[in-house]
Write an enzyme that holds these catalytic residues in place. Structure first.
Site, PDB file in Angstrom:
ATOM      1  CG  HIS A 113     -26.516 -10.483  58.361  1.00 51.47           C
ATOM      2  ND1 HIS A 113     -25.345 -10.803  57.714  1.00 51.47           N
ATOM      3  CD2 HIS A 113     -26.473  -9.146  58.528  1.00 51.47           C
ATOM      4  CE1 HIS A 113     -24.633  -9.713  57.500  1.00 51.47           C
ATOM      5  NE2 HIS A 113     -25.292  -8.693  57.990  1.00 51.47           N
ATOM      6  CG  ASP A 117     -24.539 -13.891  56.599  1.00 50.59           C
ATOM      7  OD1 ASP A 117     -25.770 -13.967  56.517  1.00 50.59           O
ATOM      8  OD2 ASP A 117     -23.944 -12.867  57.003  1.00 50.59           O
ATOM      9  CB  SER A 131     -24.471  -6.537  55.593  1.00 50.10           C
ATOM     10  OG  SER A 131     -23.738  -6.665  56.772  1.00 50.10           O
TER      11      SER A 131
END
Length: 504
Positions: A127, A157, A232
């Site tokens: 993402h 992911d 992230s």
């Protein structure tokens, strides 16, 4: 009113926004003396110094065109020959009203880490780089390199990038064994929160095997090491400087860390990374079954002492076990030597197994444990096959059948499945059993969500073909002292599920 949100830990998108810093104090009772475990030293300076060079910032840009951009105003439609046409053409030329002229760049930041210095391989979250037109990797010494995308996996992911290793001397870190991490072990997170650059935070493993409903293979490490937007894709280190997790998501009412962060365990991430590097895509194992949880009621109905494993609700036609090796009603309790404690364990274990591998599967069939050997297919091929199964099949047509004999049992009215009832309930030709024509309100069957038009194919793992079979099976179960009846139901299109109904 404040609501708690589950956020991807998350790349930070710079269009407009502000950040607030909150400072507070915590009172520690005088009788509490802070202590550190042997592997949790008071200072992590040496550990941080050794890994900071391998942790990178991921910068992406995406071109948003026309009215898709924030604040874009569409050009008004004027009547032909309007005297204001030239005025509006000039005004909207660069204001976003024209889809071509209004293009703008949207930039985002995330984190990542180098795992192969010689090949220039960088790992991050999918993402972080999703839909990006350009990807740049920024190193701690200020050097920036263009990155190309090697492969992505949306289910976990994970994304793999590549930079030119000749353009910069790279430092790499390696994956550790996340299965050895225990609740309470010290961990260190490094990332790019709020676009500030390399930042180190320390905490412990708060929990393991977390399912946050973000994907089919959820098995997150939960940590209280501060993780915020922009973290992230960054690494979570153990005390030896090995990557045991990839920081991915947080739970937060405000978007900032409240001490509940989630990392993809290295055991899962490393396997996906290896496949993406080798093939540019994932190649997961596939068993070809539909499963559902084993509840206490179902366990009792199957004669199992405890509720465990994954109940096979159906076998996909053309799949690896369509030869009868595994059947609907079987409970899988061990796969390739790994215990299946609950339903969600099975998809992850199967997916991590190589395509084409022959494995032993321990099942419970009609109350008896037995081991069967199956050869796994490829999940990506199976998804296409399974989706094709969901299409409607042609209905059988014929002359009107004789009057339907019915029976009333457990709050349901059941009848013969023939041409007339198939047509009435639009039941596929390949579905067999006894059709449910009515369900009484407030009955045990209604509580389980059973609907008219569903078909009873088995009761307590015995096939039924007539209403009399249903009555006989229920009667036999009551004589055996069973409290619940296990029914295998087929939908109108043939999809199977198991339900238990009280026989009070």
């Amino acid at each position: 009113m404040t609501s708690t949100l589950l956020l991807r830990a998350a790349r930070r998108t710079f269009i407009a926004g502000t950040a607030a810093l909150l400072v507070g104090t915590v009172a520690v009772p005088s009788f509490v003396t802070p202590t550190f475990a042997a592997d949790g030293p008071a200072s992590v300076a040496d550990l941080a110094q050794g890994v900071l060079g391998a942790v990178v910032n991921i910068s992406t840009s995406q071109t948003v065109k026309g009215t898709e951009g924030p604040g874009a105003v569409p050009m008004p439609q004027l009547p032909e020959g309007s005297p204001f046409q030239d005025f509006f053409d000039d005004f909207f030329k660069n204001k976003g009203g024209d889809k071509d002229a209004g293009s703008q760049k949207v930039q985002s930041l995330g984190s990542g880490f180098v795992i192969d210095a010689e090949q220039g391989i960088v790992v991050t979250n999918n993402h972080v780089i999703a839909d990006a037109d350009d990807i740049e990797v920024n190193f701690s010494d200020g050097i920036t390199l263009k990155a190309t995308l090697v492969g992505t996996d949306t289910k976990t992911d994970v994304a793999v990038l590549k930079v030119d290793p000749k353009g910069h001397k790279l430092t790499a870190v390696k994956f550790g064994d996340s299965t050895k991490m225990r609740v309470g072990d010290w961990v260190m997170a490094v990332g790019n929160p709020f676009g500030l650059g390399g930042t180190v935070t320390v905490g412990i493993v708060s929990a393991r095997n977390r399912d946050i409903n973000s994907g089919p293979y959820d098995d997150f490490i939960q940590t209280d090491a501060a993780i915020n937007r922009g973290n992230s894709g960054g690494p979570l280190f153990n005390s030896a400087g090995e990557v045991i997790g990839m920081n991915t998501a947080i739970i937060s009412p405000s978007g900032g860390s409240i001490g509940i962060g989630f990392s993809i365990p290295s055991q899962l991430a490393s396997g996906v990374v290896d496949q993406l590097r080798q093939y540019g895509e994932t190649r997961r194992g596939w068993l070809g079954v539909r499963i559902q949880p084993v509840t206490d009621d179902i366990a009792e109905s199957l004669g199992m002492a405890t509720a465990k494993g994954a109940l096979v609700a159906g076998v996909i036609k053309g799949g690896p076990v369509d030869n009868g090796t595994i059947q609907a009603g079987d409970v899988i309790i061990k796969f390739d030597g790994k215990d299946i404690h609950e339903m969600r364990d099975l998809p992850r274990v199967v997916a991590e197994s190589p395509v084409g591998k022959a494995v032993d599967v321990l099942i419970v069939r009609k109350g008896v444990e037995q081991t069967v050997k199956v050869t796994l297919g490829r999940l990506e091929d199976g998804e296409k096959l399974a989706s094709g199964e969901n299409g409607n099949t042609d209905q059988q047509k014929g002359d009107k059948a004789p009057a339907v004999s019915t029976a009333s049992v457990l709050g349901m009215t059941v009848g013969e499945l023939n041409d007339e009832t198939r047509k009435k309930f639009s039941i596929a030709a390949d579905v067999s059993g006894v059709v449910i024509t009515d369900v009484a309100k407030d009955s045990a069957a209604a509580e389980r969500g059973i609907q008219p038009g569903e078909v009873i194919t088995e009761i307590a793992q015995e096939s039924v073909a007539t209403p009399k079979d249903v009555m006989d099976r229920i009667g036999a179960l009551k004589e055996q002292g069973r409290k619940n009846a296990l029914l295998m139901l087929a939908s109108k299109t043939g999809e199977l599920r198991f339900v238990t109904i009280r026989m009070d």
